[in-house]
Design a protein around this motif. Sequence first.
Motif, PDB file in Angstrom:
ATOM      1  N   VAL A  41       0.863  -1.187   0.000  1.00 43.19           N
ATOM      2  CA  VAL A  41       0.000   0.000   0.000  1.00 43.19           C
ATOM      3  C   VAL A  41       0.894   1.230   0.000  1.00 43.19           C
ATOM      4  O   VAL A  41       1.816   1.341   0.812  1.00 43.19           O
ATOM      5  N   GLU A  42       0.643   2.141  -0.938  1.00 42.32           N
ATOM      6  CA  GLU A  42       1.379   3.405  -1.023  1.00 42.32           C
ATOM      7  C   GLU A  42       0.504   4.517  -0.459  1.00 42.32           C
ATOM      8  O   GLU A  42      -0.633   4.698  -0.897  1.00 42.32           O
ATOM      9  N   LEU A  43       1.014   5.241   0.510  1.00 42.16           N
ATOM     10  CA  LEU A  43       0.278   6.335   1.139  1.00 42.16           C
ATOM     11  C   LEU A  43       0.783   7.658   0.580  1.00 42.16           C
ATOM     12  O   LEU A  43       1.975   7.810   0.303  1.00 42.16           O
ATOM     13  N   ALA A  44      -0.107   8.626   0.431  1.00 44.33           N
ATOM     14  CA  ALA A  44       0.274   9.926  -0.118  1.00 44.33           C
ATOM     15  C   ALA A  44      -0.337  11.053   0.699  1.00 44.33           C
ATOM     16  O   ALA A  44      -1.421  10.911   1.263  1.00 44.33           O
ATOM     17  N   THR A  45       0.376  12.165   0.741  1.00 41.73           N
ATOM     18  CA  THR A  45      -0.047  13.359   1.468  1.00 41.73           C
ATOM     19  C   THR A  45      -0.232  14.503   0.484  1.00 41.73           C
ATOM     20  O   THR A  45       0.575  14.690  -0.427  1.00 41.73           O
ATOM     21  N   ARG A  46      -1.283  15.266   0.684  1.00 44.18           N
ATOM     22  CA  ARG A  46      -1.593  16.419  -0.176  1.00 44.18           C
ATOM     23  C   ARG A  46      -0.728  17.596   0.236  1.00 44.18           C
ATOM     24  O   ARG A  46      -0.593  17.900   1.418  1.00 44.18           O
ATOM     25  N   ILE A  47      -0.122  18.253  -0.752  1.00 47.40           N
ATOM     26  CA  ILE A  47       0.655  19.461  -0.475  1.00 47.40           C
ATOM     27  C   ILE A  47       0.203  20.572  -1.418  1.00 47.40           C
ATOM     28  O   ILE A  47      -0.371  20.317  -2.478  1.00 47.40           O
ATOM     29  N   LEU A  48       0.458  21.793  -1.018  1.00 54.24           N
ATOM     30  CA  LEU A  48       0.188  22.964  -1.856  1.00 54.24           C
ATOM     31  C   LEU A  48       1.527  23.541  -2.288  1.00 54.24           C
ATOM     32  O   LEU A  48       2.389  23.824  -1.457  1.00 54.24           O
ATOM     33  N   VAL A  49       1.680  23.732  -3.580  1.00 50.10           N
ATOM     34  CA  VAL A  49       2.930  24.254  -4.131  1.00 50.10           C
ATOM     35  C   VAL A  49       2.661  25.655  -4.673  1.00 50.10           C
ATOM     36  O   VAL A  49       1.820  25.821  -5.572  1.00 50.10           O
ATOM     37  N   PRO A  50       3.350  26.670  -4.125  1.00 52.18           N
ATOM     38  CA  PRO A  50       3.135  28.031  -4.631  1.00 52.18           C
ATOM     39  C   PRO A  50       3.703  28.183  -6.043  1.00 52.18           C
ATOM     40  O   PRO A  50       4.743  27.624  -6.374  1.00 52.18           O
ATOM     41  N   LYS A  51       2.980  28.946  -6.865  1.00 52.01           N
ATOM     42  CA  LYS A  51       3.417  29.207  -8.244  1.00 52.01           C
ATOM     43  C   LYS A  51       3.839  30.670  -8.360  1.00 52.01           C
ATOM     44  O   LYS A  51       3.408  31.511  -7.569  1.00 52.01           O
ATOM     45  N   PRO A  52       4.665  30.990  -9.345  1.00 51.68           N
ATOM     46  CA  PRO A  52       5.154  32.373  -9.503  1.00 51.68           C
ATOM     47  C   PRO A  52       4.037  33.402  -9.665  1.00 51.68           C
ATOM     48  O   PRO A  52       4.197  34.566  -9.279  1.00 51.68           O
ATOM     49  N   ASP A  53       2.882  33.001 -10.222  1.00 54.01           N
ATOM     50  CA  ASP A  53       1.792  33.964 -10.427  1.00 54.01           C
ATOM     51  C   ASP A  53       0.953  34.186  -9.172  1.00 54.01           C
ATOM     52  O   ASP A  53      -0.042  34.894  -9.204  1.00 54.01           O
ATOM     53  N   GLY A  54       1.355  33.589  -8.034  1.00 56.49           N
ATOM     54  CA  GLY A  54       0.628  33.784  -6.779  1.00 56.49           C
ATOM     55  C   GLY A  54      -0.404  32.709  -6.493  1.00 56.49           C
ATOM     56  O   GLY A  54      -0.944  32.650  -5.399  1.00 56.49           O
ATOM     57  N   SER A  55      -0.713  31.872  -7.462  1.00 55.61           N
ATOM     58  CA  SER A  55      -1.666  30.786  -7.231  1.00 55.61           C
ATOM     59  C   SER A  55      -0.941  29.593  -6.600  1.00 55.61           C
ATOM     60  O   SER A  55       0.276  29.626  -6.389  1.00 55.61           O
ATOM     61  N   THR A  56      -1.683  28.575  -6.294  1.00 56.68           N
ATOM     62  CA  THR A  56      -1.092  27.361  -5.743  1.00 56.68           C
ATOM     63  C   THR A  56      -1.529  26.159  -6.569  1.00 56.68           C
ATOM     64  O   THR A  56      -2.598  26.157  -7.189  1.00 56.68           O
ATOM     65  N   GLU A  57      -0.692  25.162  -6.566  1.00 57.53           N
ATOM     66  CA  GLU A  57      -0.976  23.917  -7.259  1.00 57.53           C
ATOM     67  C   GLU A  57      -1.053  22.805  -6.213  1.00 57.53           C
ATOM     68  O   GLU A  57      -0.232  22.752  -5.295  1.00 57.53           O
ATOM     69  N   VAL A  58      -2.052  21.945  -6.328  1.00 58.40           N
ATOM     70  CA  VAL A  58      -2.202  20.819  -5.417  1.00 58.40           C
ATOM     71  C   VAL A  58      -1.455  19.620  -5.987  1.00 58.40           C
ATOM     72  O   VAL A  58      -1.632  19.272  -7.159  1.00 58.40           O
ATOM     73  N   LYS A  59      -0.590  19.022  -5.168  1.00 59.05           N
ATOM     74  CA  LYS A  59       0.135  17.821  -5.560  1.00 59.05           C
ATOM     75  C   LYS A  59       0.060  16.809  -4.430  1.00 59.05           C
ATOM     76  O   LYS A  59      -0.277  17.157  -3.297  1.00 59.05           O
ATOM     77  N   PHE A  60       0.386  15.580  -4.754  1.00 57.23           N
ATOM     78  CA  PHE A  60       0.462  14.539  -3.746  1.00 57.23           C
ATOM     79  C   PHE A  60       1.866  13.959  -3.769  1.00 57.23           C
ATOM     80  O   PHE A  60       2.430  13.727  -4.836  1.00 57.23           O
ATOM     81  N   ILE A  61       2.438  13.780  -2.577  1.00 55.54           N
ATOM     82  CA  ILE A  61       3.753  13.175  -2.458  1.00 55.54           C
ATOM     83  C   ILE A  61       3.648  11.917  -1.606  1.00 55.54           C
ATOM     84  O   ILE A  61       2.765  11.797  -0.758  1.00 55.54           O
ATOM     85  N   SER A  62       4.542  11.000  -1.839  1.00 52.92           N
ATOM     86  CA  SER A  62       4.552   9.761  -1.064  1.00 52.92           C
ATOM     87  C   SER A  62       4.904  10.078   0.385  1.00 52.92           C
ATOM     88  O   SER A  62       5.868  10.789   0.664  1.00 52.92           O
ATOM     89  N   SER A  63       4.115   9.559   1.315  1.00 52.88           N
ATOM     90  CA  SER A  63       4.400   9.783   2.737  1.00 52.88           C
ATOM     91  C   SER A  63       4.651   8.483   3.486  1.00 52.88           C
ATOM     92  O   SER A  63       5.005   8.502   4.656  1.00 52.88           O
ATOM     93  N   GLY A  64       4.464   7.359   2.824  1.00 54.67           N
ATOM     94  CA  GLY A  64       4.730   6.090   3.488  1.00 54.67           C
ATOM     95  C   GLY A  64       4.390   4.916   2.600  1.00 54.67           C
ATOM     96  O   GLY A  64       3.642   5.041   1.623  1.00 54.67           O
ATOM     97  N   ARG A  65       4.968   3.788   2.949  1.00 54.55           N
ATOM     98  CA  ARG A  65       4.703   2.548   2.225  1.00 54.55           C
ATOM     99  C   ARG A  65       4.439   1.457   3.234  1.00 54.55           C
ATOM    100  O   ARG A  65       5.218   1.285   4.178  1.00 54.55           O
ATOM    101  N   ILE A  66       3.373   0.721   3.038  1.00 56.61           N
ATOM    102  CA  ILE A  66       3.044  -0.401   3.910  1.00 56.61           C
ATOM    103  C   ILE A  66       3.324  -1.685   3.147  1.00 56.61           C
ATOM    104  O   ILE A  66       2.843  -1.860   2.016  1.00 56.61           O
ATOM    105  N   ARG A  67       4.089  -2.560   3.751  1.00 50.13           N
ATOM    106  CA  ARG A  67       4.351  -3.892   3.211  1.00 50.13           C
ATOM    107  C   ARG A  67       4.075  -4.863   4.344  1.00 50.13           C
ATOM    108  O   ARG A  67       4.676  -4.742   5.420  1.00 50.13           O
ATOM    109  N   CYS A  68       3.181  -5.814   4.134  1.00 50.86           N
ATOM    110  CA  CYS A  68       2.845  -6.735   5.214  1.00 50.86           C
ATOM    111  C   CYS A  68       2.211  -8.006   4.668  1.00 50.86           C
ATOM    112  O   CYS A  68       1.862  -8.090   3.490  1.00 50.86           O
ATOM    113  N   SER A  69       2.040  -8.965   5.558  1.00 50.51           N
ATOM    114  CA  SER A  69       1.373 -10.213   5.197  1.00 50.51           C
ATOM    115  C   SER A  69      -0.130  -9.979   5.114  1.00 50.51           C
ATOM    116  O   SER A  69      -0.645  -8.947   5.577  1.00 50.51           O
ATOM    117  N   ALA A  70      -0.834 -10.934   4.558  1.00 48.58           N
ATOM    118  CA  ALA A  70      -2.294 -10.841   4.484  1.00 48.58           C
ATOM    119  C   ALA A  70      -2.900 -10.790   5.885  1.00 48.58           C
ATOM    120  O   ALA A  70      -3.857 -10.047   6.129  1.00 48.58           O
TER     121      ALA A  70
END
Length: 101
Positions: A41-70
């Motif tokens: 399972v790949e977990l992701a966190t939402r971030i806001l990235v400022p742009k030169p024109d003053g707006s923001t862009e929404v992106k997701f970055i990896s925040s964790g990985r789960i590896r386990c048995s059933a």
Amino acid sequence: MTDQPPAKPPDLIYEDTGAAAPLVYFDIVGAYGTMNGAVEVELATRILVPKPDGSTEVKFISSGRIRCSANAAANLRNGLDAALKMLEQPAPNPVGASKLN
């Protein structure tokens, strides 16, 4: 004094490691799958990235990985289901709280 059999140890032995365990915050599950019998399972966190024109862009970055048995994945699912069920119960009013008229 009568001899008593020793108490049966609990089925689950859990030791609190304090702040040594990492805290993983995530907003979405970005991807999931299986490989060689392991759950992934790949977990992701939402971030806001400022742009030169003053707006923001929404992106997701990896925040964790789960590896386990059933079995471990089923335990995680059961724990999450139990926590979500707790959210459905009404929270008690804090001491000293008053209602607005």
